[in-house]
Motif scaffolding. Structure first.
Motif, PDB file in Angstrom:
ATOM      1  N   GLU A  75      30.447  43.606  33.144  1.00  0.00           N
ATOM      2  CA  GLU A  75      31.757  43.813  33.752  1.00  0.00           C
ATOM      3  C   GLU A  75      31.868  43.098  35.090  1.00  0.00           C
ATOM      4  OE1 GLU A  75      30.931  47.438  31.171  1.00  0.00           O
ATOM      5  OE2 GLU A  75      29.825  46.157  32.552  1.00  0.00           O
ATOM      6  N   TYR A  76      30.818  43.203  35.899  1.00  0.00           N
ATOM      7  CA  TYR A  76      30.834  42.553  37.202  1.00  0.00           C
ATOM      8  C   TYR A  76      30.739  41.036  37.063  1.00  0.00           C
ATOM      9  CZ  TYR A  76      30.582  46.643  40.271  1.00  0.00           C
ATOM     10  OH  TYR A  76      30.872  47.786  40.978  1.00  0.00           O
ATOM     11  N   VAL A  77      29.975  40.570  36.100  1.00  0.00           N
ATOM     12  CA  VAL A  77      29.848  39.130  35.884  1.00  0.00           C
ATOM     13  C   VAL A  77      31.208  38.539  35.546  1.00  0.00           C
ATOM     14  CG1 VAL A  77      28.865  37.345  34.396  1.00  0.00           C
ATOM     15  CG2 VAL A  77      27.435  39.251  35.167  1.00  0.00           C
ATOM     16  N   ASP A  78      31.953  39.209  34.684  1.00  0.00           N
ATOM     17  CA  ASP A  78      33.277  38.748  34.287  1.00  0.00           C
ATOM     18  C   ASP A  78      34.218  38.707  35.490  1.00  0.00           C
ATOM     19  OD1 ASP A  78      35.321  38.046  32.328  1.00  0.00           O
ATOM     20  OD2 ASP A  78      36.132  40.033  32.699  1.00  0.00           O
ATOM     21  N   LEU A  79      34.181  39.750  36.317  1.00  0.00           N
ATOM     22  CA  LEU A  79      35.052  39.803  37.482  1.00  0.00           C
ATOM     23  C   LEU A  79      34.653  38.765  38.527  1.00  0.00           C
ATOM     24  CD1 LEU A  79      35.496  43.664  37.905  1.00  0.00           C
ATOM     25  CD2 LEU A  79      37.114  42.014  36.962  1.00  0.00           C
ATOM     26  N   GLY A  90      35.891  34.915  42.000  1.00  0.00           N
ATOM     27  CA  GLY A  90      35.115  34.167  42.986  1.00  0.00           C
ATOM     28  C   GLY A  90      34.414  35.038  43.999  1.00  0.00           C
ATOM     29  N   PHE A  91      34.606  36.355  43.909  1.00  0.00           N
ATOM     30  CA  PHE A  91      33.886  37.266  44.798  1.00  0.00           C
ATOM     31  C   PHE A  91      32.418  37.346  44.389  1.00  0.00           C
ATOM     32  CE2 PHE A  91      38.075  39.565  45.620  1.00  0.00           C
ATOM     33  CZ  PHE A  91      38.153  39.170  46.948  1.00  0.00           C
ATOM     34  N   SER A  92      31.553  37.617  45.351  1.00  0.00           N
ATOM     35  CA  SER A  92      30.143  37.840  45.049  1.00  0.00           C
ATOM     36  C   SER A  92      29.965  39.250  44.497  1.00  0.00           C
ATOM     37  CB  SER A  92      29.297  37.664  46.311  1.00  0.00           C
ATOM     38  OG  SER A  92      29.582  38.698  47.239  1.00  0.00           O
ATOM     39  N   PHE A  93      28.798  39.523  43.922  1.00  0.00           N
ATOM     40  CA  PHE A  93      28.526  40.868  43.404  1.00  0.00           C
ATOM     41  C   PHE A  93      28.613  41.912  44.515  1.00  0.00           C
ATOM     42  CE2 PHE A  93      25.921  38.645  39.976  1.00  0.00           C
ATOM     43  CZ  PHE A  93      26.889  38.830  39.004  1.00  0.00           C
ATOM     44  N   SER A  94      28.088  41.593  45.684  1.00  0.00           N
ATOM     45  CA  SER A  94      28.112  42.559  46.785  1.00  0.00           C
ATOM     46  C   SER A  94      29.542  42.810  47.246  1.00  0.00           C
ATOM     47  CB  SER A  94      27.249  42.072  47.952  1.00  0.00           C
ATOM     48  OG  SER A  94      27.732  40.847  48.467  1.00  0.00           O
ATOM     49  N   GLN A  95      30.388  41.773  47.252  1.00  0.00           N
ATOM     50  CA  GLN A  95      31.789  41.950  47.637  1.00  0.00           C
ATOM     51  C   GLN A  95      32.534  42.790  46.607  1.00  0.00           C
ATOM     52  OE1 GLN A  95      32.779  37.788  48.032  1.00  0.00           O
ATOM     53  NE2 GLN A  95      32.586  37.832  50.255  1.00  0.00           N
ATOM     54  N   ILE A  96      32.247  42.568  45.330  1.00  0.00           N
ATOM     55  CA  ILE A  96      32.874  43.382  44.282  1.00  0.00           C
ATOM     56  C   ILE A  96      32.465  44.838  44.437  1.00  0.00           C
ATOM     57  CG2 ILE A  96      32.962  43.814  41.783  1.00  0.00           C
ATOM     58  CD1 ILE A  96      32.696  40.797  41.386  1.00  0.00           C
ATOM     59  N   ARG A  97      31.193  45.075  44.769  1.00  0.00           N
ATOM     60  CA  ARG A  97      30.726  46.442  44.960  1.00  0.00           C
ATOM     61  C   ARG A  97      31.468  47.119  46.122  1.00  0.00           C
ATOM     62  NH1 ARG A  97      25.721  45.457  45.136  1.00  0.00           N
ATOM     63  NH2 ARG A  97      25.496  45.293  47.395  1.00  0.00           N
ATOM     64  N   VAL A  98      31.650  46.395  47.225  1.00  0.00           N
ATOM     65  CA  VAL A  98      32.378  46.950  48.375  1.00  0.00           C
ATOM     66  C   VAL A  98      33.818  47.292  47.975  1.00  0.00           C
ATOM     67  CG1 VAL A  98      33.355  46.395  50.640  1.00  0.00           C
ATOM     68  CG2 VAL A  98      30.987  45.820  50.146  1.00  0.00           C
ATOM     69  N   LEU A  99      34.459  46.386  47.265  1.00  0.00           N
ATOM     70  CA  LEU A  99      35.841  46.618  46.856  1.00  0.00           C
ATOM     71  C   LEU A  99      35.950  47.718  45.808  1.00  0.00           C
ATOM     72  CD1 LEU A  99      37.020  42.905  46.747  1.00  0.00           C
ATOM     73  CD2 LEU A  99      37.816  44.667  48.325  1.00  0.00           C
ATOM     74  N   HIS A 100      34.943  47.823  44.950  1.00  0.00           N
ATOM     75  CA  HIS A 100      34.942  48.900  43.962  1.00  0.00           C
ATOM     76  C   HIS A 100      34.809  50.257  44.649  1.00  0.00           C
ATOM     77  CE1 HIS A 100      33.136  50.720  40.038  1.00  0.00           C
ATOM     78  NE2 HIS A 100      34.402  51.018  40.193  1.00  0.00           N
ATOM     79  N   ASN A 101      33.957  50.326  45.656  1.00  0.00           N
ATOM     80  CA  ASN A 101      33.825  51.578  46.417  1.00  0.00           C
ATOM     81  C   ASN A 101      35.127  51.928  47.119  1.00  0.00           C
ATOM     82  OD1 ASN A 101      31.158  51.934  45.657  1.00  0.00           O
ATOM     83  ND2 ASN A 101      30.331  50.925  47.469  1.00  0.00           N
ATOM     84  N   ARG A 102      35.801  50.886  47.628  1.00  0.00           N
ATOM     85  CA  ARG A 102      37.078  51.119  48.298  1.00  0.00           C
ATOM     86  C   ARG A 102      38.122  51.616  47.295  1.00  0.00           C
ATOM     87  NH1 ARG A 102      39.216  53.119  52.589  1.00  0.00           N
ATOM     88  NH2 ARG A 102      41.205  52.190  53.154  1.00  0.00           N
TER      89      ARG A 102
END
Length: 215
Positions: free
Chosen positions: A12-16, A21-33
Motif C-alpha cells: 500500500e505504501y509502495v503504491d502511494l 513522490g513522498f518518501s515512506f517516512s513522509q507518508i507515515r507522518v501524513l498517515h498519523n496526521r
C-alpha cells in the motif's frame, strides 16, 4: 483505501509512494496526521478540519478545506466535490505541497505549474475554467501577504498592473473589459511569471497543523 494498516515498505505504501513522490517516512507522518484528524476513522469530512487551530484563523480557510474535497485535486481527472475522503485522496491533495528536488530544473517547472493549478482551482469554485478579477486580487493578497509589509492597496495595484500588461502584450485583440470578465489558467500562469511558488508552497513535516501557504 481507507486508514491504512500497513507499514512503510508494504504494497500500500509502495503504491502511494509511486503516485505522490513522498518518501515512506513522509507518508507515515501524513498517515498519523490523517488518523489524528479522523479520530482513527477511515475517512475525513469537512468538520474534521475544525480541529486544526492554525486553519481556524486563516483568511482562506473555506477554500483550503474545499480543496481537500475537490476531485480535480485527486490526480484522477475527475470533477466536482465529494463529502468525504480516504487517506489516499488526502495524500494526493497533500502531494501538491511537495517541494521539488533542488537539482531538477524540469521538475521544478512542472511542480510550479502544478501548484499554480491547485491555487487556481481553489478560486475557480464553479469549475468554469476562469477566475474573476476580484478572485485574482485575492490570490495576490495571499501570495504577497508575508512580503515586507505590503499593504492591500499595493497588492491590488500589482494585480491590476500585471493584468493590464498581459492584456496588452498577449491579448492585444481583446478589450480590457473582456479580459477582466475571466482569467484562464494560461493567463494566470503569465500573470504570476517570476513568482517562485514552487519554493514557497510546501508542507513542513515538523509542523503538521496545516499546509503552509507561501511561507
Amino acid at each position: 483505501m481507507g486508514a491504512l494498516q500497513s507499514s512503510p515498505g508494504q504494497p500500500e505504501y509502495v503504491d502511494l509512494k509511486e503516485k505522490t513522490g513522498f518518501s515512506f517516512s513522509q507518508i507515515r507522518v501524513l498517515h498519523n496526521r490523517f488518523k489524528l484528524l479522523s479520530h482513527n476513522g477511515e475517512t475525513l469530512k469537512r468538520d474534521h478540519f475544525n480541529s486544526i487551530p492554525d486553519l481556524a484563523c486563516n483568511p482562506i480557510r473555506s477554500q483550503i478545506i474545499e480543496a481537500f474535497f475537490d476531485r480535480r485535486n485527486f490526480r484522477q481527472n475527475g470533477e466536482g466535490p465529494v463529502d468525504e475522503i480516504h487517506f489516499e485522496e488526502f495524500l494526493m491533495v497533500m502531494s501538491h505541497f511537495k517541494a521539488p528536488s533542488p537539482r531538477m530544473i524540469e521538475e521544478r517547472e512542472s511542480v510550479r505549474r502544478e501548484k499554480l493549478r491547485f491555487i487556481f482551482n481553489m478560486h475557480d469554485t464553479d469549475n468554469d475554467g476562469t477566475i474573476t478579477l476580484e478572485e485574482y486580487r485575492h490570490v495576490i493578497d495571499e501570495l504577497l501577504s508575508l512580503s515586507e509589509a505590503l499593504e492591500k492597496d499595493t497588492a491590488k495595484g500589482i494585480a491590476d498592473a500585471a493584468m493590464l500588461e498581459v492584456a496588452s502584450t498577449s491579448m492585444g485583440h481583446m478589450e480590457p473589459d473582456e479580459f477582466y470578465e475571466g482569467i484562464t489558467f494560461e493567463h494566470f500562469l503569465k500573470l504570476l511569471k517570476g513568482f517562485e511558488i514552487e519554493l514557497k508552497m510546501n508542507v513542513h513535516f515538523s509542523m503538521m497543523d496545516t499546509p503552509t501557504f507561501c511561507k
